[in-house]
Design a protein around this motif. Structure first.
Motif, PDB file in Angstrom:
ATOM      1  N   ILE A   1       0.806  -1.313   0.052  1.00  0.00           N
ATOM      2  CA  ILE A   1       0.077   0.038   0.033  1.00  0.00           C
ATOM      3  C   ILE A   1       0.951   1.448  -0.023  1.00  0.00           C
ATOM      4  O   ILE A   1       0.644   2.317  -0.780  1.00  0.00           O
ATOM      5  CB  ILE A   1      -0.921   0.223   1.264  1.00  0.00           C
TER       6      ILE A   1
ATOM      7  N   ASN B   1       2.489   1.668  -3.325  1.00  0.00           N
ATOM      8  CA  ASN B   1       1.465   1.490  -4.268  1.00  0.00           C
ATOM      9  C   ASN B   1       2.041   0.571  -5.548  1.00  0.00           C
ATOM     10  O   ASN B   1       1.724   0.690  -6.657  1.00  0.00           O
ATOM     11  CB  ASN B   1       1.014   2.756  -4.794  1.00  0.00           C
TER      12      ASN B   1
ATOM     13  N   SER C   1      -4.682  -1.205 -12.269  1.00  0.00           N
ATOM     14  CA  SER C   1      -5.776  -0.556 -12.869  1.00  0.00           C
ATOM     15  C   SER C   1      -5.876  -0.206 -14.026  1.00  0.00           C
ATOM     16  O   SER C   1      -6.880   0.342 -14.513  1.00  0.00           O
ATOM     17  CB  SER C   1      -5.865   1.136 -11.906  1.00  0.00           C
TER      18      SER C   1
ATOM     19  N   GLN D   1      -7.759  -4.904   4.637  1.00  0.00           N
ATOM     20  CA  GLN D   1      -7.032  -4.072   3.839  1.00  0.00           C
ATOM     21  C   GLN D   1      -6.566  -4.359   2.402  1.00  0.00           C
ATOM     22  O   GLN D   1      -6.697  -3.643   1.650  1.00  0.00           O
ATOM     23  CB  GLN D   1      -5.573  -3.497   4.602  1.00  0.00           C
TER      24      GLN D   1
ATOM     25  N   GLN E   1      -8.104  -6.662   0.495  1.00  0.00           N
ATOM     26  CA  GLN E   1      -9.240  -6.485  -0.357  1.00  0.00           C
ATOM     27  C   GLN E   1      -9.900  -5.180  -0.777  1.00  0.00           C
ATOM     28  O   GLN E   1     -10.065  -5.033  -1.763  1.00  0.00           O
ATOM     29  CB  GLN E   1     -10.461  -7.166   0.338  1.00  0.00           C
ATOM     30  N   LYS E   2      -9.654  -4.244   0.209  1.00  0.00           N
ATOM     31  CA  LYS E   2     -10.090  -2.908  -0.051  1.00  0.00           C
ATOM     32  C   LYS E   2      -9.027  -2.364  -0.984  1.00  0.00           C
ATOM     33  O   LYS E   2      -9.381  -1.561  -2.123  1.00  0.00           O
ATOM     34  CB  LYS E   2      -9.941  -1.933   1.159  1.00  0.00           C
ATOM     35  N   TYR E   3      -7.697  -2.506  -1.027  1.00  0.00           N
ATOM     36  CA  TYR E   3      -6.832  -2.135  -1.857  1.00  0.00           C
ATOM     37  C   TYR E   3      -7.053  -2.702  -3.328  1.00  0.00           C
ATOM     38  O   TYR E   3      -6.966  -1.941  -4.202  1.00  0.00           O
ATOM     39  CB  TYR E   3      -5.402  -2.635  -1.381  1.00  0.00           C
TER      40      TYR E   3
ATOM     41  N   GLN F   1      -9.942  -3.508  -4.620  1.00  0.00           N
ATOM     42  CA  GLN F   1     -10.965  -3.051  -5.033  1.00  0.00           C
ATOM     43  C   GLN F   1     -10.894  -1.418  -5.525  1.00  0.00           C
ATOM     44  O   GLN F   1     -11.570  -0.919  -6.474  1.00  0.00           O
ATOM     45  CB  GLN F   1     -12.363  -2.918  -4.098  1.00  0.00           C
ATOM     46  N   GLN F   2     -10.020  -0.532  -4.677  1.00  0.00           N
ATOM     47  CA  GLN F   2      -9.565   0.567  -5.334  1.00  0.00           C
ATOM     48  C   GLN F   2      -9.071   0.617  -6.624  1.00  0.00           C
ATOM     49  O   GLN F   2      -9.196   1.659  -7.150  1.00  0.00           O
ATOM     50  CB  GLN F   2      -8.850   1.174  -4.071  1.00  0.00           C
ATOM     51  N   LEU F   3      -8.192  -0.564  -6.970  1.00  0.00           N
ATOM     52  CA  LEU F   3      -7.889  -0.567  -8.159  1.00  0.00           C
ATOM     53  C   LEU F   3      -8.795  -1.273  -9.459  1.00  0.00           C
ATOM     54  O   LEU F   3      -8.427  -1.409 -10.479  1.00  0.00           O
ATOM     55  CB  LEU F   3      -6.585  -1.538  -8.247  1.00  0.00           C
ATOM     56  N   GLY F   4     -10.119  -1.355  -9.036  1.00  0.00           N
ATOM     57  CA  GLY F   4     -10.821  -1.792 -10.085  1.00  0.00           C
ATOM     58  C   GLY F   4     -11.043  -3.261 -10.110  1.00  0.00           C
ATOM     59  O   GLY F   4     -11.676  -3.616 -10.883  1.00  0.00           O
TER      60      GLY F   4
ATOM     61  N   SER G   1     -12.777  -6.446  -8.865  1.00  0.00           N
ATOM     62  CA  SER G   1     -13.849  -6.815  -7.987  1.00  0.00           C
ATOM     63  C   SER G   1     -13.618  -8.329  -7.191  1.00  0.00           C
ATOM     64  O   SER G   1     -13.143  -8.976  -7.843  1.00  0.00           O
ATOM     65  CB  SER G   1     -15.340  -7.325  -8.758  1.00  0.00           C
TER      66      SER G   1
END
Length: 289
Positions: free
Chosen positions: A141, A144, A150, A173, A175-177, A179-182, A184
């Motif tokens: 994270i 990055n 993405s 965290q 999973q969230k990371y 998802q933030q990259l597009g 699913s």
């Protein structure tokens, strides 16, 4: 470069060196015993044997480093009438990637190279079958490392399931990371890619709450299952899943561990058609250890 990274890289190299070192000692003891039986105890022969064993170990380690940095694209042409009859789709190009292991060893440049390879294939759908992270969530994270993910271009989207290494770090965290990259993330969930084509993502076996596969599939649809570890492959076969995708095994990663993965898993690498199920197990993009 931080201390943790240096220590991690040393540890990564120490594993194969230690493994092959133990094998070298065992081999030398065996050869020394045979020499005592059939030849004179000549010191020069012992030196020669040691030199040969060390040479083989060095070649094995160096070749392992080389091949670990090479990416081989393996293509499987899976023919099934059910895709056309159930989903009204003539064909679909799917890119499957597993075991990237983003972290200290697999950094942003390697991930960027992977994304370029994915986009060059012009896929309809991109699937990540677990272990995108190596273990340390924070380093991925903060740096990055997965930013390039993405940029994956597919008309039907990019999906992922979690692997055991996602659970080594902070699974929420991770999973969230993604998802933030597009991407699913499917955790014992299914989505309809097109009418009649269902994608099922199984949560990893390390999850404390797991659902049965029968509760996730739709028998009237074409079912494609992603499951990081191929431990539940028989369940997919029993439920007559159309395609089952796994990773995790790395095909043993270093010789002769491939023989161990073959004995542990029902199927540990490649493609096979079992009863009514097409099975693909990939050796992965990155390395563990």
């Amino acid at each position: 470069i931080c201390v943790n990274e240096v220590l991690y890289r040393i540890g990564t190299m120490a594993l194969p060196i230690l493994f092959y070192g133990i094998m070298a000692f065992i081999t030398y003891d065996l050869v020394r015993w045979l020499l005592r039986l059939f030849t004179k105890n000549d010191f020069s022969i012992h030196v020669f044997v040691i030199a040969i064993i060390l040479l083989v170990v060095c070649v094995a380690i160096l070749s392992g480093i080389y091949f670990a940095n090479q990416t081989k694209i393996v293509r499987y042409d899976i023919k099934t009438e059910r895709l056309k009859s159930l989903a009204n789709v003539d064909s679909m190009k799917i890119v499957v990637v597993s075991d990237i292991h983003m972290g200290y060893v697999v950094g942003e440049s390697k991930v960027s190279r992977l994304v370029n390879l994915i986009n060059e294939q012009k896929p309809d759908l991109c699937l990540f079958v677990g272990d995108l992270f190596d273990g340390d969530t924070q380093v991925v994270i903060e740096r990055n490392i997965g930013a390039s993910l993405s940029k994956i271009q597919t008309p039907y989207g990019t999906f992922a399931v979690l692997g055991n290494h996602e659970y080594i770090g902070d699974v929420q965290q991770n999973q969230k990371y993604l998802q933030q990259l597009g991407i699913s993330v499917l955790r014992d969930e299914s989505v309809e890619i097109t009418n009649g084509f269902r994608l099922i993502g199984r949560d990893d076996m390390m999850s404390k709450s797991k659902q049965s596969l029968s509760s996730l599939i739709d028998t009237s649809s074409f079912n494609l299952v992603m499951d990081h570890q191929p431990m539940r492959l028989q369940e997919s076969i029993d439920n007559e899943v159309d395609i089952h995708l796994s990773g995790h095994t790395h095909k043993g990663q270093i010789f002769p561990l491939g023989y161990i993965t073959k004995s542990i898993f029902l199927f540990d690498y490649g493609y096979q058609y079992s009863e009514k199920t097409h099975v693909v197990v990939t050796s992965g993009f990155g390395t563990w250890g």
